[in-house]
Motif scaffolding. Structure first.
Motif, PDB file in Angstrom:
ATOM      1  N   ALA A   1       0.934  -1.132  -0.020  1.00  0.00           N
ATOM      2  CA  ALA A   1      -0.040  -0.127  -0.044  1.00  0.00           C
ATOM      3  C   ALA A   1       0.931   1.154   0.168  1.00  0.00           C
ATOM      4  N   PRO A   2       0.547   2.006  -0.663  1.00  0.00           N
ATOM      5  CA  PRO A   2       1.126   3.428  -0.839  1.00  0.00           C
ATOM      6  C   PRO A   2       1.436   4.263   0.564  1.00  0.00           C
ATOM      7  N   GLN A   3       2.443   4.364   0.827  1.00  0.00           N
ATOM      8  CA  GLN A   3       2.714   5.290   2.066  1.00  0.00           C
ATOM      9  C   GLN A   3       3.806   6.624   1.550  1.00  0.00           C
ATOM     10  N   LEU A   4       3.281   7.520   1.367  1.00  0.00           N
ATOM     11  CA  LEU A   4       4.080   8.778   1.146  1.00  0.00           C
ATOM     12  C   LEU A   4       4.765   9.448   2.012  1.00  0.00           C
TER      13      LEU A   4
ATOM     14  N   ARG B   1       5.664   8.775   5.103  1.00  0.00           N
ATOM     15  CA  ARG B   1       6.613   8.400   6.156  1.00  0.00           C
ATOM     16  C   ARG B   1       7.969   8.944   6.233  1.00  0.00           C
TER      17      ARG B   1
ATOM     18  N   SER C   1      11.657   9.270   5.705  1.00  0.00           N
ATOM     19  CA  SER C   1      12.588   8.374   5.317  1.00  0.00           C
ATOM     20  C   SER C   1      13.823   8.292   6.012  1.00  0.00           C
TER      21      SER C   1
ATOM     22  N   LYS D   1      -5.111   6.335  -6.482  1.00  0.00           N
ATOM     23  CA  LYS D   1      -3.916   6.702  -5.443  1.00  0.00           C
ATOM     24  C   LYS D   1      -4.058   7.846  -4.579  1.00  0.00           C
ATOM     25  N   LEU D   2      -4.244   9.077  -5.279  1.00  0.00           N
ATOM     26  CA  LEU D   2      -4.346   9.965  -4.613  1.00  0.00           C
ATOM     27  C   LEU D   2      -5.395  10.063  -3.319  1.00  0.00           C
TER      28      LEU D   2
ATOM     29  N   TRP E   1      -4.256   7.810  -0.767  1.00  0.00           N
ATOM     30  CA  TRP E   1      -3.387   8.404   0.248  1.00  0.00           C
ATOM     31  C   TRP E   1      -3.943   9.345   1.072  1.00  0.00           C
TER      32      TRP E   1
END
Lengths: 280, 338
Positions: free
Chosen positions: B3-6, B8, B10, B321-322, B325
């Motif tokens: 699943a997308p996680q933008l 978090r 890095s 996706k947007l 998210w």
């Protein structure tokens, strides 16, 4: 709270009915899965035997098998993995270690979006890129198509897995004076290796069932083939061709081939699940 | 799959304040300034760039290979109702119609089903039930399209012909939707098989979205005396945009799904009000006719259809996706099928 008992009852009943309904939804999905898998097992087992697994396809009435298709699928998966996995892993490393900027976000977004693009579109792309130039269908084209499907999947799983590695590990290695690339390759990557391997296995399982991108790249073949510049058989295309044929014998063979394919895919999925119960 | 996680953070961003400054933020040069690091980073950057180049070259390759058809038919390609390779007359409307209608049927069935599954797994079932059930539902997504197609031809289509379509025709026969010859092969069966295929995808994403709704929301609702279902409704309201994203994601999959639909939809380029009639989808016509396309214009028209499919699914997925998210962002939801 409520003045009478009736409204409260209605609320309770609604809750109970809806709770049951959601359970029924889950039950429906599981039932469909059981029916499909059960039917494959039932139909497949009745026409599978050793000869079938090693023979090449023959005209209707003469038996024949899927030996070349099994080999073809393995070769295509191998080719796809050789090209797709390193690129996917490298992309994943970039996203997790250096992807905290606008470029990384763009790549991440495009990668995610790419996983939802129909695989047949990848097939067309590879056709225009390779098949049109070589003027013939080829194994290599099929391998490239599978690789292109694997790359975004592997990239995102790799990124997730590397992110699970504690930052303190990186800081420790950096503090010892190791350059960034040694930290990543020597410390972070090994720590995430089992997770990355899992992601790769899942990507392989996913593309092993792909048919559409192979239709006009690897195309299919009725013979054992070892040449990368010639058409190559695969289980999925074989299943498709037999399924839409008018012959009962070929239908039976399609089921048997499906059993082989599903065994491969489920084995990968269940193994992965078993070893990573914590993570997934 | 993941699943997308933008948002978090890095790990790279946590190395320290010095690392956050310009050199580190720039794309190509490493903070340490060592040669090895610069090379390492450049290689990885190149690979990441490859993804963007891939998308760009896909558009370019398909656009250039469909130029013949684009020039010949222009915009009317989308509205043309004829698909006649012999007369070199190509219009994509029947395929667009088949794709849209089969996808809508799929959504009508799959959306309530997937919502039910996701709610059951996240809100209601105890872990010892929800884990294995979630695994089984995800296994539906592991079955290849061609296998669904095989099953569709020999199990689902006869079942629809015998048990589902006749009663529908009897009860709703006054609607043009449910008139016509019942063969089991057609739009309706295509929609049903699509529904089965996108259910695990939608439910997995909805699951992530629901899991991302803070527990405090549920506790607040329960504390106010809400029943289980009323609490769930609160959660659903909070997750609405993410659920919309999940549904659109499912739509994207349905639009692009190829093999299974090709095998049960009948493959006849026609626009018929009846759901029982054979139809044809964008992906199906490519799968069926691409290798047989003789003549440059024919091939060009098929590539143009492919280009349309690519652009539509790309946009649909991007929107999805947007939306997803917007809900899961910032939560460390577990990685799951998407």
């Amino acid at each position: 709270m409520m003045r009478g008992t009736r409204p409260k009852n209605i609320r309770r009943w609604t809750s109970a009915v809806m709770t049951t309904a959601t359970a029924v939804c889950a039950l429906v999905a599981v039932t469909v899965l059981v029916i499909i898998l059960g039917y494959i097992a039932w139909q497949g087992i009745s026409s599978i035997n050793l000869q079938f697994l090693i023979d090449t396809p023959k005209p209707v009435g003469e038996g024949g098998g899927i030996g070349n298709a099994i080999l073809g699928t393995l070769i295509l998966l191998g080719l796809g993995s050789v090209m797709g996995l390193p690129l996917g892993i490298a992309g994943g490393i970039y996203l997790s270690e250096f992807g905290d900027n606008w470029f990384g976000r763009t790549v991440r977004f495009v990668t995610d979006t790419l996983t939802g693009v129909p695989s047949i579109v990848i097939g067309i792309f590879v056709y225009t890129l390779i098949v049109l130039r070589m003027k013939q269908f080829s194994t290599i084209a099929g391998g490239v198509a599978l690789a292109l499907i694997m790359i975004p999947i592997v990239m995102r799983t790799t990124e997730e897995m590397i992110r699970l590695v504690p930052t303190s590990l990186r800081e420790g290695a950096l503090a010892l004076g190791a350059p960034q690339w040694r930290v990543t390759m020597g410390v972070v990557l090994p720590a995430a290796s089992s997770g990355i391997a899992t992601g790769c296995m899942l990507a392989i399982a996913r593309v092993s069932g792909e048919t559409a991108p192979l239709l006009f790249t690897a195309f299919g073949s009725r013979f054992f083939n070892w040449h990368l510049d010639e058409p190559m058989a695969s289980l999925t295309v074989q299943i498709y061709n037999y399924a839409i044929s008018p012959y009962d014998e070929w239908h039976a063979q399609a089921w048997a081939a499906t059993l082989v394919l599903m065994t491969l895919i489920l084995a990968i999925n269940i193994t992965v699940r078993f070893f990573t119960r914590k993570r997934f | 799959m993941i699943a997308p996680q933008l948002e978090r953070p890095s790990p790279a961003s946590e190395y320290g304040a010095r690392a956050r400054r310009a050199p580190w933020r720039s794309l190509l040069f490493s903070a340490t300034g060592s040669k090895g690091d610069t090379i390492f980073r450049a290689i990885l950057f190149g690979v990441a760039l490859l993804v963007l180049l891939l998308v760009a070259s896909m558009v370019a390759a398909m656009a250039s290979n469909s130029m013949l058809s684009i020039r010949e038919f222009g915009f009317s390609f989308l509205l043309g109702r004829n698909w006649n390779p012999i007369k070199d007359d190509f219009g994509a409307l029947p395929f667009i119609y088949g794709t849209v209608v089969s996808s809508l049927i799929a959504l009508l069935i799959a959306v309530p089903l997937s919502l039910g599954i996701a709610i059951f797994l996240v809100e209601q079932a105890p872990a010892r039930i929800s884990r294995p059930v979630a695994f089984l539902v995800e296994m539906l997504a592991a079955i290849p399209s061609v296998v669904y197609g095989l099953w569709g031809i020999f199990v689902l289509a006869p079942f629809m012909r015998e048990y589902i379509e006749p009663p529908l025709a009897r009860v709703f026969g006054w609607l043009p939707l449910f008139q016509g010859t019942i063969t089991g092969i057609g739009l309706f069966t295509g929609g049903v098989i699509l529904a089965i295929m996108i259910t695990p995808i939608i439910s997995a994403v909805v699951r992530d979205v629901l899991a991302a709704v803070p527990v405090s929301q549920r506790e607040a609702a329960l504390a106010l005396g809400a029943t289980r279902w009323e609490t769930t409704r609160v959660v659903l309201a909070n997750a609405a945009s993410g659920i919309a994203g999940a549904i659109i994601l499912g739509l994207g999959r349905a639009i692009g799904e190829t093999m299974a639909v090709t095998m049960v939809i009948g493959n006849r380029p026609q626009i018929s009000a009846s759901l029982f009639e054979p139809s044809y989808t964008i992906a199906s016509v490519i799968a069926n006719e691409f290798t047989e396309a003789t003549g440059d214009l024919y091939l060009s028209a098929l590539v143009e259809i492919g280009l349309i499919l690519f652009l539509v699914t790309f946009i649909v997925n991007a929107v999805a996706k947007l939306l997803v998210w917007s809900v899961t962002r910032g939560t460390s939801g577990t990685a799951r099928a998407a």
